[in-house]
Scaffold this motif. Structure first.
Motif, PDB file in Angstrom:
ATOM      1  N   GLU A   4      11.650   1.606   4.894  1.00  0.00           N
ATOM      2  CA  GLU A   4      10.720   2.650   4.447  1.00  0.00           C
ATOM      3  C   GLU A   4       9.807   2.988   5.617  1.00  0.00           C
ATOM      4  N   LEU A   5       9.802   4.247   6.021  1.00  0.00           N
ATOM      5  CA  LEU A   5       8.890   4.702   7.070  1.00  0.00           C
ATOM      6  C   LEU A   5       7.571   5.128   6.440  1.00  0.00           C
ATOM      7  N   GLU A   6       6.512   4.898   7.153  1.00  0.00           N
ATOM      8  CA  GLU A   6       5.205   5.422   6.764  1.00  0.00           C
ATOM      9  C   GLU A   6       4.722   6.321   7.882  1.00  0.00           C
ATOM     10  N   GLY A   7       4.013   7.354   7.515  1.00  0.00           N
ATOM     11  CA  GLY A   7       3.515   8.319   8.494  1.00  0.00           C
ATOM     12  C   GLY A   7       2.660   7.649   9.554  1.00  0.00           C
ATOM     13  N   PRO A   8       2.684   8.201  10.764  1.00  0.00           N
ATOM     14  CA  PRO A   8       1.942   7.605  11.878  1.00  0.00           C
ATOM     15  C   PRO A   8       0.441   7.498  11.636  1.00  0.00           C
ATOM     16  N   SER A   9      -0.096   8.338  10.783  1.00  0.00           N
ATOM     17  CA  SER A   9      -1.542   8.311  10.558  1.00  0.00           C
ATOM     18  C   SER A   9      -1.946   7.395   9.406  1.00  0.00           C
ATOM     19  N   GLN A  10      -0.979   6.812   8.707  1.00  0.00           N
ATOM     20  CA  GLN A  10      -1.288   5.980   7.548  1.00  0.00           C
ATOM     21  C   GLN A  10      -1.823   4.609   7.964  1.00  0.00           C
ATOM     22  N   ARG A  11      -2.897   4.204   7.343  1.00  0.00           N
ATOM     23  CA  ARG A  11      -3.410   2.844   7.542  1.00  0.00           C
ATOM     24  C   ARG A  11      -2.691   1.918   6.575  1.00  0.00           C
ATOM     25  N   MET A  12      -2.401   0.716   7.022  1.00  0.00           N
ATOM     26  CA  MET A  12      -1.718  -0.243   6.159  1.00  0.00           C
ATOM     27  C   MET A  12      -2.700  -1.124   5.388  1.00  0.00           C
ATOM     28  N   PHE A  13      -3.891  -1.298   5.942  1.00  0.00           N
ATOM     29  CA  PHE A  13      -4.882  -2.151   5.288  1.00  0.00           C
ATOM     30  C   PHE A  13      -6.240  -1.469   5.296  1.00  0.00           C
ATOM     31  N   ARG A  14      -7.014  -1.765   4.277  1.00  0.00           N
ATOM     32  CA  ARG A  14      -8.398  -1.286   4.221  1.00  0.00           C
ATOM     33  C   ARG A  14      -9.252  -2.176   5.111  1.00  0.00           C
ATOM     34  N   GLN A  15     -10.469  -1.759   5.340  1.00  0.00           N
ATOM     35  CA  GLN A  15     -11.363  -2.537   6.219  1.00  0.00           C
ATOM     36  C   GLN A  15     -11.590  -3.953   5.697  1.00  0.00           C
ATOM     37  N   ASN A  16     -11.533  -4.135   4.380  1.00  0.00           N
ATOM     38  CA  ASN A  16     -11.753  -5.472   3.813  1.00  0.00           C
ATOM     39  C   ASN A  16     -10.487  -6.330   3.830  1.00  0.00           C
ATOM     40  N   GLY A  17      -9.382  -5.792   4.377  1.00  0.00           N
ATOM     41  CA  GLY A  17      -8.138  -6.547   4.485  1.00  0.00           C
ATOM     42  C   GLY A  17      -7.170  -6.345   3.332  1.00  0.00           C
ATOM     43  N   ASP A  18      -7.592  -5.640   2.289  1.00  0.00           N
ATOM     44  CA  ASP A  18      -6.700  -5.356   1.167  1.00  0.00           C
ATOM     45  C   ASP A  18      -5.657  -4.320   1.572  1.00  0.00           C
ATOM     46  N   PRO A  19      -4.481  -4.359   0.934  1.00  0.00           N
ATOM     47  CA  PRO A  19      -3.467  -3.339   1.231  1.00  0.00           C
ATOM     48  C   PRO A  19      -3.985  -1.938   0.898  1.00  0.00           C
ATOM     49  N   SER A  20      -3.639  -0.995   1.759  1.00  0.00           N
ATOM     50  CA  SER A  20      -4.023   0.394   1.512  1.00  0.00           C
ATOM     51  C   SER A  20      -3.122   0.978   0.426  1.00  0.00           C
ATOM     52  N   GLN A  21      -3.471   2.170  -0.024  1.00  0.00           N
ATOM     53  CA  GLN A  21      -2.642   2.872  -0.999  1.00  0.00           C
ATOM     54  C   GLN A  21      -1.262   3.149  -0.399  1.00  0.00           C
ATOM     55  N   ALA A  22      -1.203   3.498   0.892  1.00  0.00           N
ATOM     56  CA  ALA A  22       0.072   3.783   1.559  1.00  0.00           C
ATOM     57  C   ALA A  22       0.960   2.541   1.604  1.00  0.00           C
ATOM     58  N   LEU A  23       0.380   1.382   1.928  1.00  0.00           N
ATOM     59  CA  LEU A  23       1.163   0.150   1.970  1.00  0.00           C
ATOM     60  C   LEU A  23       1.635  -0.226   0.573  1.00  0.00           C
ATOM     61  N   SER A  24       0.772  -0.116  -0.412  1.00  0.00           N
ATOM     62  CA  SER A  24       1.158  -0.420  -1.794  1.00  0.00           C
ATOM     63  C   SER A  24       2.303   0.480  -2.242  1.00  0.00           C
ATOM     64  N   HIS A  25       2.229   1.755  -1.874  1.00  0.00           N
ATOM     65  CA  HIS A  25       3.295   2.695  -2.219  1.00  0.00           C
ATOM     66  C   HIS A  25       4.605   2.313  -1.537  1.00  0.00           C
ATOM     67  N   ALA A  26       4.552   1.943  -0.263  1.00  0.00           N
ATOM     68  CA  ALA A  26       5.754   1.563   0.475  1.00  0.00           C
ATOM     69  C   ALA A  26       6.399   0.313  -0.137  1.00  0.00           C
ATOM     70  N   ILE A  27       5.585  -0.659  -0.481  1.00  0.00           N
ATOM     71  CA  ILE A  27       6.105  -1.883  -1.113  1.00  0.00           C
ATOM     72  C   ILE A  27       6.743  -1.543  -2.454  1.00  0.00           C
ATOM     73  N   ARG A  28       6.077  -0.718  -3.226  1.00  0.00           N
ATOM     74  CA  ARG A  28       6.603  -0.308  -4.533  1.00  0.00           C
ATOM     75  C   ARG A  28       7.940   0.430  -4.380  1.00  0.00           C
ATOM     76  N   GLN A  29       8.038   1.256  -3.335  1.00  0.00           N
ATOM     77  CA  GLN A  29       9.274   1.993  -3.105  1.00  0.00           C
ATOM     78  C   GLN A  29      10.440   1.031  -2.837  1.00  0.00           C
ATOM     79  N   ILE A  30      10.233   0.041  -2.001  1.00  0.00           N
ATOM     80  CA  ILE A  30      11.283  -0.943  -1.729  1.00  0.00           C
ATOM     81  C   ILE A  30      11.623  -1.721  -2.995  1.00  0.00           C
ATOM     82  N   MET A  31      10.627  -2.064  -3.771  1.00  0.00           N
ATOM     83  CA  MET A  31      10.880  -2.762  -5.042  1.00  0.00           C
ATOM     84  C   MET A  31      11.690  -1.874  -5.991  1.00  0.00           C
ATOM     85  N   ASP A  32      11.394  -0.577  -6.019  1.00  0.00           N
ATOM     86  CA  ASP A  32      12.167   0.361  -6.847  1.00  0.00           C
ATOM     87  C   ASP A  32      13.622   0.416  -6.387  1.00  0.00           C
ATOM     88  N   TRP A  33      13.840   0.442  -5.069  1.00  0.00           N
ATOM     89  CA  TRP A  33      15.216   0.457  -4.560  1.00  0.00           C
ATOM     90  C   TRP A  33      15.950  -0.808  -4.978  1.00  0.00           C
TER      91      TRP A  33
END
Length: 146
Positions: free
Chosen positions: A78-107
């Protein structure tokens, strides 16, 4: 399929430095799939399948295949756009990372339900992903932030 000259790492690096969309990165990797195959180490004996449709529900960005004495091994990418952050400042997964993980789980869920179809040959109207495992490794790829 026509042979394409190998661009070295330069075209991917250039793309990653200037790309603003996931589609731009996808295009470069489709043009030079060895760049993705080598990202896993080596690259000899691997092939890269772009945009494999999984039924009507899903389309992978890439699937990397490799055949060894153990049989076929597959990695779902799963590719993520170059501007997407993977983690928030507090270290939690970003919305983009959560979406990417969910996509792989869906596959993986789709593969579990449709395993025979996925493993069937293309000649038999299957996907031709011999020995694919519904728990195949997933890879989330994106530009490293400067």
């Amino acid at each position: 399929m026509a042979w394409r000259p190998y661009c070295g790492g330069g075209c991917l690096e250039d793309c990653l430095q200037t790309a603003t969309t996931e589609r731009a990165v996808q295009s470069v990797i489709e043009e030079h799939p060895v760049l993705l195959a080598r990202a896993l180490g080596g690259g000899h004996g691997r092939w890269v399948i772009p945009q494999r449709r999984l039924g009507a529900e899903h389309v992978t960005d890439f699937i990397i295949g490799e055949k060894s004495f153990l049989g076929y091994e597959w990695t779902l990418v799963e590719l993520e756009g170059p501007s997407q952050r993977m983690f928030r400042q507090n270290g939690d997964p970003s919305q983009a990372l959560s979406h990417a993980i969910r996509q792989i789980m869906d596959w993986r869920s789709w593969l579990t339900v449709n395993l025979d179809y996925a493993r069937s040959s293309r000649a038999s109207n299957g996907l031709g992903l011999d020995d694919i495992d519904p728990n195949s490794p997933g890879l989330i790829a994106r530009k490293k932030r400067a």
